[in-house]
Write a protein that holds these residues in place. Structure first.
Motif, mmCIF file in Angstrom:
data_model
loop_
_atom_site.group_PDB
_atom_site.id
_atom_site.type_symbol
_atom_site.label_atom_id
_atom_site.label_comp_id
_atom_site.label_asym_id
_atom_site.label_seq_id
_atom_site.Cartn_x
_atom_site.Cartn_y
_atom_site.Cartn_z
ATOM 1 N N VAL A 1 14.380 5.327 -1.874
ATOM 2 C CA VAL A 1 13.224 5.220 -0.976
ATOM 3 C C VAL A 1 12.487 3.907 -1.262
ATOM 4 C CG1 VAL A 1 10.989 6.221 -0.349
ATOM 5 C CG2 VAL A 1 12.968 7.708 -0.671
ATOM 6 N N GLY A 2 12.388 3.568 -2.530
ATOM 7 C CA GLY A 2 11.757 2.297 -2.904
ATOM 8 C C GLY A 2 12.439 1.125 -2.229
ATOM 9 N N ASN A 3 13.760 1.155 -2.178
ATOM 10 C CA ASN A 3 14.489 0.078 -1.505
ATOM 11 C C ASN A 3 14.170 0.046 -0.012
ATOM 12 O OD1 ASN A 3 15.953 -1.503 -3.409
ATOM 13 N ND2 ASN A 3 17.192 0.294 -3.848
ATOM 14 N N SER A 4 14.001 1.213 0.578
ATOM 15 C CA SER A 4 13.598 1.265 1.991
ATOM 16 C C SER A 4 12.200 0.685 2.171
ATOM 17 C CB SER A 4 13.593 2.705 2.490
ATOM 18 O OG SER A 4 14.888 3.102 2.827
ATOM 19 N N TYR A 5 11.305 1.036 1.250
ATOM 20 C CA TYR A 5 9.932 0.505 1.329
ATOM 21 C C TYR A 5 9.939 -1.020 1.267
ATOM 22 C CZ TYR A 5 7.293 4.920 0.764
ATOM 23 O OH TYR A 5 6.706 6.133 0.931
ATOM 24 N N ILE A 6 10.738 -1.551 0.340
ATOM 25 C CA ILE A 6 10.787 -3.011 0.198
ATOM 26 C C ILE A 6 11.404 -3.629 1.453
ATOM 27 C CG2 ILE A 6 11.743 -4.931 -1.146
ATOM 28 C CD1 ILE A 6 11.648 -2.994 -3.582
ATOM 29 N N ASP B 1 0.826 -1.206 0.000
ATOM 30 C CA ASP B 1 0.000 0.000 0.000
ATOM 31 C C ASP B 1 0.860 1.256 0.000
ATOM 32 O OD1 ASP B 1 -2.557 -1.130 0.004
ATOM 33 O OD2 ASP B 1 -2.479 -1.500 2.155
ATOM 34 N N HIS B 2 2.044 1.197 0.645
ATOM 35 C CA HIS B 2 2.818 2.430 0.723
ATOM 36 C C HIS B 2 3.469 2.787 -0.599
ATOM 37 C CE1 HIS B 2 5.258 -0.823 2.074
ATOM 38 N NE2 HIS B 2 6.298 -0.144 2.435
ATOM 39 N N PHE B 3 3.664 1.824 -1.502
ATOM 40 C CA PHE B 3 4.125 2.177 -2.854
ATOM 41 C C PHE B 3 3.014 2.906 -3.612
ATOM 42 C CE2 PHE B 3 7.823 -0.778 -2.822
ATOM 43 C CZ PHE B 3 8.737 0.062 -3.428
ATOM 44 N N GLY B 4 1.827 2.317 -3.598
ATOM 45 C CA GLY B 4 0.717 2.900 -4.336
ATOM 46 C C GLY B 4 0.152 4.128 -3.647
ATOM 47 N N ASP B 5 0.414 4.243 -2.316
ATOM 48 C CA ASP B 5 -0.069 5.379 -1.528
ATOM 49 C C ASP B 5 -1.583 5.502 -1.626
ATOM 50 O OD1 ASP B 5 0.305 7.483 0.209
ATOM 51 O OD2 ASP B 5 0.535 8.969 -1.390
ATOM 52 N N GLN B 6 -2.243 4.346 -1.619
ATOM 53 C CA GLN B 6 -3.710 4.328 -1.725
ATOM 54 C C GLN B 6 -4.206 3.083 -1.008
ATOM 55 O OE1 GLN B 6 -6.470 6.270 -3.544
ATOM 56 N NE2 GLN B 6 -7.277 4.965 -1.911
ATOM 57 N N LEU B 7 -4.717 3.255 0.216
ATOM 58 C CA LEU B 7 -5.318 2.109 0.885
ATOM 59 C C LEU B 7 -6.646 1.781 0.220
ATOM 60 C CD1 LEU B 7 -3.104 2.697 3.036
ATOM 61 C CD2 LEU B 7 -4.694 1.759 4.692
ATOM 62 N N LEU B 8 -7.026 0.528 0.302
ATOM 63 C CA LEU B 8 -8.246 0.052 -0.360
ATOM 64 C C LEU B 8 -8.224 0.323 -1.863
ATOM 65 C CD1 LEU B 8 -11.380 0.474 1.934
ATOM 66 C CD2 LEU B 8 -10.391 -1.606 0.999
ATOM 67 N N ALA B 9 -7.028 0.264 -2.420
ATOM 68 C CA ALA B 9 -6.897 0.460 -3.874
ATOM 69 C C ALA B 9 -7.762 -0.540 -4.630
ATOM 70 C CB ALA B 9 -5.436 0.311 -4.280
ATOM 71 N N ALA B 10 -7.918 -1.733 -4.059
ATOM 72 C CA ALA B 10 -8.720 -2.765 -4.729
ATOM 73 C C ALA B 10 -10.148 -2.277 -4.956
ATOM 74 C CB ALA B 10 -8.723 -4.052 -3.912
ATOM 75 N N ALA B 11 -10.688 -1.532 -3.996
ATOM 76 C CA ALA B 11 -12.071 -1.043 -4.135
ATOM 77 C C ALA B 11 -12.164 -0.062 -5.301
ATOM 78 C CB ALA B 11 -12.514 -0.377 -2.837
ATOM 79 N N LYS B 12 -11.131 0.762 -5.406
ATOM 80 C CA LYS B 12 -11.101 1.759 -6.475
ATOM 81 C C LYS B 12 -10.995 1.069 -7.838
ATOM 82 C CE LYS B 12 -8.338 5.973 -7.162
ATOM 83 N NZ LYS B 12 -7.267 6.780 -6.527
#
Ligand SMILES: [Zn+2]
Lengths: 157, 456
Positions: free
Chosen positions: B142-147, B75-86
């Protein structure tokens, strides 16, 4: 009364297609819970591990990273000081660390095997060149602790 | 768990057979500002429904769907919780029920497993699995930190904030125990990037030499950049159905003979030794000499117990006796060259300690006994994490349906993504493949699924 437009504008990085910059500024409040004792121990130059207190449990060795509850029987565990010497089980020097890394690029990461411990703790080598089977001893960041796993490091024994 | 009880090794069963009918992909890019995530998922679904020779039109298909599974790693990559609903709304599937699955790098495999469970139980009979990842919102660092936030944040993430470093620790130990020439590892990167060269979907295609890989800059020793997957943006869609629905949808349904999952500790540190779980093509004798050698423990840092567990269950579920003989095509989770060799051993392509022979013997190549990662894999084509496991099965489906050329060889497919089909393009369609396998893998081996598809 009219409501004002927002004062903080998002930076436009590209207009076609439109790409903007969303700023983020905040921190997370992290609770160590039942594992906090380990990090407090580092401040006192103690390497605190845990051991299962269930006499029927087959795993008699220490856990490091510590666990407050035993994964084999879900029993409570007790805190025990682990030996502060070990050997290097594996190592790698990270040239391109990620954004949040607080140590210098080129820091050797190591996994340490300690007698009587059933795990192989991941840590870093503060001094010297890492090698398989190399004997190392623990050193502690007591001057200005980060209260993270980085407060523990190893040097050649 | 290091000692199994009788229930732990129960072989999974599907109450009803599960079929795969169609797949769709986007191309994969480092950055994709032209399309947002909803659009990428729509593009994948459109390809699945409109370009897989289905016997129904898109509107009829829409009316057949009764459940949906979404697959996104972070979720933190996409920065959108409940992206599936969208996305579910954007695809026009409301108010049908859906779930979003998350198991790190194995999210795609786990999402297909969840969809298969829905079909096998009779809960649903037509289920799209939609996977995606959007990794271009942050810098690579930052992506590497996220992973690395998918490592243990209390005891391991701080040590590098870099997944390649955690794999490098395993790689070093593996090499200490097995002394595989770095050239062999480099060959995997060369092979998969070459396969990617023939794919219009690929992010990192190229004709490299072993020397290029060896001379490449090191991320965390011994791994070079060319030996690691990269971050991607893109989507993948797979459509599952029960037998009756599958035949309504296509003349070429492929059966999902098995899909099973295994797990192991998130921290490599916590991997205790245990007896080797034997696959159908191994016996006690296979490892008689094993503990007298340099390698004195299992799984240690050199083997993925999760992969072994998933393969054990899936092979027994699908009646696989010898994977190299029984499979005609294979997709592995080649996030790093070394982890690919480890996986060859975990899934029984070679006994432990001899994984490199799968490459050196030529078995893994297009002309070999078990062509592996003809899609270009993670190193060559993509690792838009939530889409990855789905992508593998889409490519496997097309291989089994004999549609490799349709999706990779049509010049229009290349121009669609602003590319030109190479003049020296070559078909990687395996001749009349009957059965294929795909391994989806998370963390430093925290979750692994093993999927087996076969022509009925
Ligand atoms: Zn216990």
């Amino acid at each position: 009364m009219a409501i004002d437009w927002p004062t903080r504008a998002a930076e436009v990085l590209n207009d076609e297609p439109l790409v903007i910059k969303n700023d983020k500024f905040w921190y997370h409040i992290h609770s160590y819970g039942g594992w906090g004792k380990f990090f407090q121990g580092l401040r006192a130059k103690k390497l605190l591990a845990t051991r299962c207190t269930n006499p029927k449990c087959a795993e008699k060795r220490l856990w490091l990273p510590p666990r407050a509850e035993c994964p084999d029987c879900w029993h409570d565990m007790e805190w025990v000081e682990a030996p502060q010497v070990g050997t290097i089980y594996t190592h790698s020097t990270v040239t391109y660390p990620g954004e949040l890394f607080r140590l210098a690029p080129g820091t050797p990461l190591i996994s340490v095997e300690i007698e009587g411990v059933c795990t192989k703790l991941m840590s870093w080598l503060k001094d010297g060149k890492p090698a398989f089977g190399m004997k190392v001893k623990a050193v502690f960041n007591t001057a200005k602790p980060t209260n993270t796993i980085l407060d523990l490091a190893w040097v050649p024994a | 768990m290091i000692r199994f009880g009788p229930g732990n090794l129960r072989i999974p069963k599907f109450a009803k057979p599960v079929y795969v009918v169609a797949g769709g992909l986007t191309d994969y890019r480092k950055k994709y500002p032209e399309k947002n995530t909803c659009q990428l998922c729509t593009e994948g679904l459109r390809m699945a429904v409109e370009e897989n020779d289905l016997k129904v039109d898109p509107e009829q298909f829409r009316r057949m769907v009764n459940w949906a599974v979404y697959s996104q790693f972070a979720d933190h990559f996409g920065d959108q919780l409940l992206a599936a609903a969208k996305i579910h709304d954007y695809l026009g599937f409301d108010p049908l029920g859906n779930v979003e699955i998350k198991t790190g790098g194995a999210t795609g495999g786990s999402a297909v497993l969840a969809a298969a469970q829905a079909i096998a139980s009779g809960y649903a009979n037509c289920v799209p699995v939609v996977g995606w990842e959007r990794m271009d919102e942050v810098t690579t660092k930052v992506g590497n930190s996220y992973i690395a936030a998918a490592a243990c944040k209390d005891f391991e993430s701080e040590l590098g904030w870099m997944y390649a470093a955690y794999y490098a620790l395993m790689a070093q130990r593996y090499q200490y125990e097995n002394s595989v020439p770095h050239e062999t590892l480099a060959k995997i990167a060369v092979k998969n990037r070459l396969h990617a060269y023939y794919s219009p979907f690929a992010q990192n295609p190229g004709k490299y030499t072993v020397e290029d890989v060896l001379k490449n800059e090191i991320v965390s020793d011994p791994l070079t950049f060319l030996e690691c997957c990269v971050m991607s943006v893109g989507a993948a869609v797979l459509i599952l159905a029960d037998e009756e629905t599958a035949h309504k949808l296509t003349d070429k349904p492929v059966r999902l003979a098995a899909i099973c999952g295994g797990s192991h500790t998130l921290r490599t540190a916590d991997r205790r030794n245990m007896p080797i779980l034997l696959l159908p093509n191994e016996t006690e004798a296979t490892y008689k000499e094993y503990f007298q050698g340099r390698r004195h423990e299992w799984p240690g840092f050199s083997s993925f117990l999760a992969a072994r567990m998933a393969a054990y269950l899936a092979y027994n579920m699908a009646g696989i006796k010898d994977p190299v003989e029984d499979f005609d095509v294979l997709e592995t989770h080649d996030a790093f060259t070394i982890s690919d060799v480890q996986t060859y051993e975990d899934i029984g392509l070679r006994p432990y300690g001899r994984g490199h022979e799968f490459i050196d013997s030529g078995d893994a190549y297009f002309d070999g006994r078990l062509p592996t990662n003809l899609s270009g894999g993670l190193i060559g084509t993509m690792h838009a994490v939530g889409a990855t496991g789905v992508f593998q099965l889409v490519e496997l489906l097309w291989q089994l349906q004999g549609k490799y050329d349709k999706f990779h060889g049509d010049p229009k497919m290349w121009t669609r993504y602003g590319k030109k089909k190479p003049a020296d393009w070559k078909s990687l369609q395996v001749k009349n493949p009957k059965r294929g396998c795909a391994i989806s893998h998370a963390g430093t081996g925290s979750h692994v699924t093993c999927a087996i598809m076969e022509k009925p």
